[in-house]
Design an enzyme around this catalytic site. Structure first.
Site, PDB file in Angstrom:
ATOM      1  N   CYS A  62       0.901  -1.104   0.027  1.00  0.00           N
ATOM      2  CA  CYS A  62       0.006   0.023   0.059  1.00  0.00           C
ATOM      3  C   CYS A  62       0.837   1.220   0.240  1.00  0.00           C
ATOM      4  O   CYS A  62       1.720   1.604   0.834  1.00  0.00           O
ATOM      5  CB  CYS A  62      -0.916  -0.072   1.231  1.00  0.00           C
ATOM      6  SG  CYS A  62      -1.589   1.594   1.574  1.00  0.00           S
ATOM      7  N   CYS A  73       0.203   3.911   2.609  1.00  0.00           N
ATOM      8  CA  CYS A  73       0.513   3.269   3.908  1.00  0.00           C
ATOM      9  C   CYS A  73       1.961   3.698   4.275  1.00  0.00           C
ATOM     10  O   CYS A  73       2.469   4.118   5.428  1.00  0.00           O
ATOM     11  CB  CYS A  73       0.283   2.051   4.155  1.00  0.00           C
ATOM     12  SG  CYS A  73      -1.651   1.193   3.922  1.00  0.00           S
TER      13      CYS A  73
END
Length: 290
Positions: free
Chosen positions: A41, A44
């Site tokens: 991600c 993230c």
């Protein structure tokens, strides 16, 4: 030694096995910010360092629990995660708020401040009185003003929907929820709110708790009374007793009202903050359905 894999003093990797002790019970003493992330991600990777920096700077005012959603799929499912990163604040053993997406540092500081989380040197300063808890009405006024100033910040509208629900304003909360953009409509907090609203609407014009109990006592096959009694008990804080009503209907008349008992159970699971209780009743439901 804790079952958490400690990274440093204020940041740790949370696991399914240790979640109850390391996060839920620990939050009774110190708020825990849960960061649900994954290696693949991109957002993230920008959010994670900000959260870890703040955890160090706040010096114990909160702890940061990192959950890799690929490694801990059960925890991801428990939070109803639809997108990552998702961040959830747990305090006093309860989920109190959260947000989705990689917010900038300033907005994360505002989020923490809104929930009374201040850097430890400030929070522990004897000369500074703690800020009084914000009421639902105050939150609504603050958020309405913030939305007027920044109408493009859609996450404020989700915060407003949650505040309206806390104030018991069901229809306005539903309207704000329905108007959310697609990326926020599947946010864990929005999913939870949708279930809360579904249960709250079921009680519109419903009999009182005592009336429903009397109806069930007079006729234990009064499925409508059992259904509404379950919702009342759930909303009034007796979750196990409420879930028992839905389980009883599912066991004895599973197809009543197009399988409403199952729908009630799923909505209830999305609103209850006790993972052990939810897990126990999920197993009961599964044993009756499969």
């Amino acid at each position: 030694m804790s079952s958490a894999q400690t990274r440093n003093e204020h940041v740790f990797d949370a696991t399914t096995a240790g979640f109850e002790n390391d996060v839920i019970k620990a939050s009774l003493e110190t708020p825990v910010l849960v960061d649900l992330w994954a290696e693949w991600c991109g957002p993230c990777k920008s959010l994670g360092p900000i959260l870890e920096k703040l955890a160090a700077e706040y010096n114990g005012a909160f702890r940061l629990a990192k959950i890799d959603v690929d490694a801990e799929q059960q925890l991801a499912a428990m939070f109803g995660v639809r997108s990552i990163p998702t961040v959830v604040l747990i305090s006093g053993g309860q989920v109190v708020d959260g947000f989705a997406g990689a917010l900038p540092e300033g907005q994360i500081r505002e989020f923490l401040t809104r929930h009374g989380v201040q850097p430890a040197d400030t929070a522990n300063d004897e000369d500074i009185a703690p800020a009084p808890a914000e009421t639902a009405e105050e939150a609504i006024n603050r958020l309405q003003q913030a939305i007027a100033a920044e109408p493009d910040r859609a996450e404020l509208k989700l915060d407003l929907a949650l505040a309206l629900m806390r104030a018991g304003q069901v229809e306005p909360a539903q309207a704000e929820l329905d108007a959310l953009p697609a990326n926020l409509a599947t946010d864990a907090r929005a999913v939870r709110l949708r279930s809360q609203l579904e249960l709250a609407r079921a009680l519109a014009g419903a009999p009182s708790l005592s009336e429903l109990q009397a109806r069930v006592q007079a006729n234990d096959s009064d499925w409508e009374a059992r259904d509404l009694l379950g919702v009342r008990l759930l909303i009034e804080g007796d979750a196990p007793a409420g879930l028992d009503q839905f389980i009883d209907v599912l066991k004895r008349q599973r197809d009543w009202n197009e399988g409403q008992a199952k729908k009630r159970l799923l909505a209830a699971f999305a609103t209850i903050d006790d993972p052990e209780l939810v897990g126990a009743y999920r197993r009961k439901m599964a044993s009756l359905l499969f």
